[in-house]
Design a protein around this motif. Sequence first.
Motif, PDB file in Angstrom:
ATOM      1  N   ALA A  31       0.835  -1.201   0.000  1.00  0.00           N
ATOM      2  CA  ALA A  31       0.000   0.000   0.000  1.00  0.00           C
ATOM      3  C   ALA A  31       0.874   1.256   0.000  1.00  0.00           C
ATOM      4  N   PHE A  32       1.960   1.219   0.783  1.00  0.00           N
ATOM      5  CA  PHE A  32       2.881   2.366   0.795  1.00  0.00           C
ATOM      6  C   PHE A  32       3.518   2.562  -0.581  1.00  0.00           C
ATOM      7  N   ASN A  82       1.049   4.002  -2.868  1.00  0.00           N
ATOM      8  CA  ASN A  82       0.822   5.400  -2.518  1.00  0.00           C
ATOM      9  C   ASN A  82       1.776   6.342  -3.252  1.00  0.00           C
ATOM     10  N   TYR A 139      -4.923  12.034  -5.761  1.00  0.00           N
ATOM     11  CA  TYR A 139      -5.340  11.406  -4.507  1.00  0.00           C
ATOM     12  C   TYR A 139      -6.808  11.649  -4.201  1.00  0.00           C
ATOM     13  N   GLY A 169      -6.517   8.068  -3.577  1.00  0.00           N
ATOM     14  CA  GLY A 169      -6.745   8.129  -2.139  1.00  0.00           C
ATOM     15  C   GLY A 169      -7.826   7.177  -1.686  1.00  0.00           C
ATOM     16  N   ILE A 188      -6.211   3.474  -2.000  1.00  0.00           N
ATOM     17  CA  ILE A 188      -5.102   3.153  -1.103  1.00  0.00           C
ATOM     18  C   ILE A 188      -5.522   3.287   0.359  1.00  0.00           C
ATOM     19  N   TYR A 189      -6.142   4.401   0.695  1.00  0.00           N
ATOM     20  CA  TYR A 189      -6.545   4.600   2.088  1.00  0.00           C
ATOM     21  C   TYR A 189      -7.678   3.644   2.466  1.00  0.00           C
ATOM     22  N   ILE A 214      -2.182   6.641   7.366  1.00  0.00           N
ATOM     23  CA  ILE A 214      -2.616   7.484   6.242  1.00  0.00           C
ATOM     24  C   ILE A 214      -1.900   8.832   6.273  1.00  0.00           C
ATOM     25  N   MET A 261       1.381   8.360   4.761  1.00  0.00           N
ATOM     26  CA  MET A 261       1.259   8.225   3.309  1.00  0.00           C
ATOM     27  C   MET A 261       1.120   9.593   2.640  1.00  0.00           C
ATOM     28  N   SER A 298       3.733  11.349   0.053  1.00  0.00           N
ATOM     29  CA  SER A 298       3.376  11.839  -1.277  1.00  0.00           C
ATOM     30  C   SER A 298       3.864  13.271  -1.466  1.00  0.00           C
ATOM     31  N   TYR A 323      -5.633  15.014   3.737  1.00  0.00           N
ATOM     32  CA  TYR A 323      -5.581  13.956   4.748  1.00  0.00           C
ATOM     33  C   TYR A 323      -6.859  13.925   5.577  1.00  0.00           C
TER      34      TYR A 323
END
Length: 242
Positions: free
Chosen positions: A21-22, A25, A60, A65, A68-69, A111, A114, A118, A150
């Motif tokens: 996932a990272f 991202n 994102y 976003g 991934i999140y 998150i 992440m 980014s 975020y």
Amino acid sequence: MFDTIAMEFKKLKRNTTIRLAFLGNLVPPLLNFLIYINRKINNNGVATLEDMLSQTVTFYTIFFGILIYGLVSSYVFSREYEEDTFKALLTIPVSRNMVIVSKLIVISVVIFLMVAASFAFSVIFSIIGGFSGVNMDIMLRYIPCYLMTYLLNMMLMPFMIFITFLFKKYIPTMIFAIVASTVNIVIISSKYAQLFPFSIPFVLINPNGYSYYPLSVSIAIIVSLFFISLILCFVFFRKEDL
């Protein structure tokens, strides 16, 4: 509570899914880097740090976003069902509500890291690519934008977690995330973007051109979804027979 949070971080420390996932991202800043490098080479175009930071946020908020999140949020809960470890977790002298809170804290930290990554890699790629306008003023101007990205994406995560509770797997949640991000792409230029919760982060970060409804309507929708989903998560998990 702190022991529970520490235990959650230990679970994720060497987890392959979270590592992937990272890596996923970092796709948006990498894609933007390649796009702007290609523009510089083939069209003698000018690429700037502001272009990188702005376009990465767009990626994102509209598409990446959510995926991934959503993966991180759903996986933190679904792995307990799939590995049948919720029963063992609940033997610890903490309430079910505290279990959810500890996992939400871990998800929020992951998150946040992440989003920070980014931002950092957008700056790093801009420096590597020799983009213009790489200065502290631009960076400081975009930090609030990334923080807002975020916070707005975090407000969508309780809904993704609730879907995970319903199905006890992360795959249905990811299917929903794919559908939601696809809908975003379709409606992002229309008035419906102000009403669809998963496109509202983009609307609030880029309000220019969205005058179909007052922005307060969009804010009310995403805030309502956050609180309703959060309450449903606590109620559902507290009453669930594990």
